[in-house]
Design a protein around this motif. Structure first.
Motif, PDB file in Angstrom:
ATOM      1  N   SER A  41       0.854  -1.237  -0.190  1.00 38.80           N
ATOM      2  CA  SER A  41      -0.148   0.046   0.176  1.00 38.80           C
ATOM      3  C   SER A  41       0.576   1.272   0.186  1.00 38.80           C
ATOM      4  O   SER A  41       1.988   1.146   0.222  1.00 38.80           O
ATOM      5  CB  SER A  41      -1.000   0.049   1.223  1.00 38.80           C
ATOM      6  N   GLY A  48       1.022   3.641   2.213  1.00 43.05           N
ATOM      7  CA  GLY A  48       1.848   3.985   3.381  1.00 43.05           C
ATOM      8  C   GLY A  48       2.729   2.901   3.638  1.00 43.05           C
ATOM      9  O   GLY A  48       3.952   3.304   4.161  1.00 43.05           O
ATOM     10  N   ALA A  63       1.734  10.879   2.943  1.00 43.46           N
ATOM     11  CA  ALA A  63       0.505   9.828   2.347  1.00 43.46           C
ATOM     12  C   ALA A  63      -0.347   8.873   3.439  1.00 43.46           C
ATOM     13  O   ALA A  63      -1.003   8.252   3.020  1.00 43.46           O
ATOM     14  CB  ALA A  63       1.043   9.052   1.130  1.00 43.46           C
ATOM     15  N   LEU A  64       0.198   9.186   4.578  1.00 46.42           N
ATOM     16  CA  LEU A  64      -0.461   8.091   5.674  1.00 46.42           C
ATOM     17  C   LEU A  64      -1.722   8.794   6.342  1.00 46.42           C
ATOM     18  O   LEU A  64      -1.712   9.803   6.412  1.00 46.42           O
ATOM     19  CB  LEU A  64       0.859   8.079   6.708  1.00 46.42           C
ATOM     20  N   ASP A  65      -2.384   7.571   6.705  1.00 47.76           N
ATOM     21  CA  ASP A  65      -3.672   7.985   7.433  1.00 47.76           C
ATOM     22  C   ASP A  65      -3.492   8.547   8.621  1.00 47.76           C
ATOM     23  O   ASP A  65      -2.070   8.293   9.233  1.00 47.76           O
ATOM     24  CB  ASP A  65      -4.629   6.857   7.232  1.00 47.76           C
ATOM     25  N   PRO A  66      -4.367   9.309   9.342  1.00 45.44           N
ATOM     26  CA  PRO A  66      -3.923   9.921  10.620  1.00 45.44           C
ATOM     27  C   PRO A  66      -3.444   8.915  11.882  1.00 45.44           C
ATOM     28  O   PRO A  66      -2.596   9.164  12.429  1.00 45.44           O
ATOM     29  CB  PRO A  66      -5.253  10.544  11.484  1.00 45.44           C
ATOM     30  N   ILE A  67      -3.772   7.813  11.817  1.00 48.69           N
ATOM     31  CA  ILE A  67      -3.522   6.629  12.711  1.00 48.69           C
ATOM     32  C   ILE A  67      -2.198   6.388  12.668  1.00 48.69           C
ATOM     33  O   ILE A  67      -1.356   6.148  13.324  1.00 48.69           O
ATOM     34  CB  ILE A  67      -4.401   5.468  13.145  1.00 48.69           C
ATOM     35  N   ARG A 125       0.235   7.573  10.719  1.00 51.69           N
ATOM     36  CA  ARG A 125       0.897   8.883  10.740  1.00 51.69           C
ATOM     37  C   ARG A 125       1.468   9.053  12.132  1.00 51.69           C
ATOM     38  O   ARG A 125       2.697   9.319  12.262  1.00 51.69           O
ATOM     39  CB  ARG A 125       0.323  10.102  10.126  1.00 51.69           C
ATOM     40  N   ASP A 137       2.466  20.202   7.968  1.00 51.57           N
ATOM     41  CA  ASP A 137       1.601  19.869   9.082  1.00 51.57           C
ATOM     42  C   ASP A 137       1.954  20.399  10.410  1.00 51.57           C
ATOM     43  O   ASP A 137       3.195  20.111  10.948  1.00 51.57           O
ATOM     44  CB  ASP A 137       1.439  18.415   9.200  1.00 51.57           C
TER      45      ASP A 137
END
Ligand SMILES: Nc1ncnc2c1ncn2[C@@H]1O[C@H](COP(=O)(O)OP(=O)(O)OP(=O)(O)O)[C@@H](O)[C@H]1O
Length: 310
Positions: A137, A139, A165-169, A171, A195
């Protein structure tokens, strides 16, 4: 240590990095934030000589980088970029082991290092070692990109939006992993991010760029408490600053003797998360525990006080 003294880069008559001076102490993390096009990536690429300065001096571990051949310089500097840059026809293990192989490490040592890094990034070596990047994937590819940059245990690591590109969790976990790795190896890291919360969470110090200039360089508390310009204030988001401060502080110093109802929160919880739990569970005080032992309680009033400005 990394040291920039009056560094500029001019391309086609346009100044994209303007007279930047800063130091990154050994074993610390500098995060670099700023608007798009403010020169963050260029600043990073100046350090490993992917681009050359038009003026000024850059020193890495005391040596002027102009006196070190680029390939030799880059062996001691890991580089992780957004989009990861993995070799598509090589397995995960070959990707991670690329620099150690160049350095002449023995096969067994490389294999052990690959497995160690995969485990560190919560990817089961048995499942992932022999896959090609296309079978991962986005991530996962990104984590392999960071693992590859760390493989030869470089004293310095440059990272350009590594967790973009990572989702918040994932990340959040990747950020925790990076902190743990940095503390374990004493790596000096410069990390570019869009960020602000990531910059505040990871940075021992934060550099804010605007239009090629360095407008402020400070530790997270000082940056939140006293933004140097309107621009820095706007980038921080004024409405968030109380919560940004609370996110940097832990409940551990606020524990007092006495009872409190309900399930305990663990020591090491941030003030922000503790306040959220106090509000959500409608408890004016929470028990705090470490390793299953109740240390005392923390009251909402003490938590709230941590969000006060200077
Ligand atoms: N080789 C080049 N030739 C001309 N202009 C360039 C070159 N490299 C970068 N620039 C310009 O310099 C400016 C700064 O670029 P840089 O990639 O360092 O910004 P950045 O802060 O990292 O941006 P972003 O957050 O969007 O990635 C941009 O306006 C870019 O278009």
């Amino acid at each position: 240590m990394i040291e920039l003294a009056h560094v500029s880069r001019v391309v086609g008559g346009r100044t994209i990095v303007a007279d930047v001076s800063l130091r990154v102490a050994a074993g610390t993390i500098l995060t670099v934030v700023g608007t798009s096009g403010s020169g963050k990536t260029t600043l990073l690429r100046l350090i490993n000589r992917l681009v050359e300065p038009s003026a000024g001096t850059i020193r890495v571990a005391g040596r002027d980088v102009r006196t070190v051949p680029p390939h030799a310089l880059r062996r001691g500097i890991g580089y992780a970029i957004q989009g990861h840059g993995l070799f598509p026809h090589r397995t995960v293990a070959e990707n991670i082991g690329a620099v150690p192989k160049l350095l002449g490490w023995e096969r067994a040592r490389i294999a052990a290092r690959v497995d160690e890094l995969l485990t560190l990034f919560r990817l089961d070596p048995a499942l992932y070692r022999d896959r090609l990047p296309a079978a991962l994937s986005g991530g996962e590819q990104q984590r392999i990109g960071v693992a590859r940059a760390l493989a030869a245990e470089p004293p310095i690591l440059l990272m350009d939006e590594p967790f973009g590109a990572l989702d918040p969790i994932i990340r959040g976990r990747a950020q925790d992993d990076l902190k743990a790795i940095q503390q374990r190896y004493g790596t000096t890291i410069v990390l570019v991010t869009h960020d602000m919360n990531e910059a505040l969470r990871l940075g021992d110090r934060i550099a804010v760029m605007d239009g090629g200039r360095l407008v402020q360089e400070a530790d997270p508390t000082a940056l939140i408490g006293a933004p140097a310009t309107e621009f820095v204030g706007a980038l921080l988001g004024r409405g968030d600053r109380a919560f940004q401060l609370m996110a940097l502080r832990l409940v551990d110093d606020l524990v007092e003797p006495g009872p409190a109802p309900g399930a305990p929160i663990p020591a090491g919880t941030s003030v922000r998360d503790a306040l959220a739990e106090s509000l959500w569970s409608q408890r004016p005080a929470l028990p705090v525990s470490r390793d299953g032992v109740i240390l005392g309680r923390v009251t909402r009033a003490r938590l709230e006080a941590q969000g006060a400005g200077p």
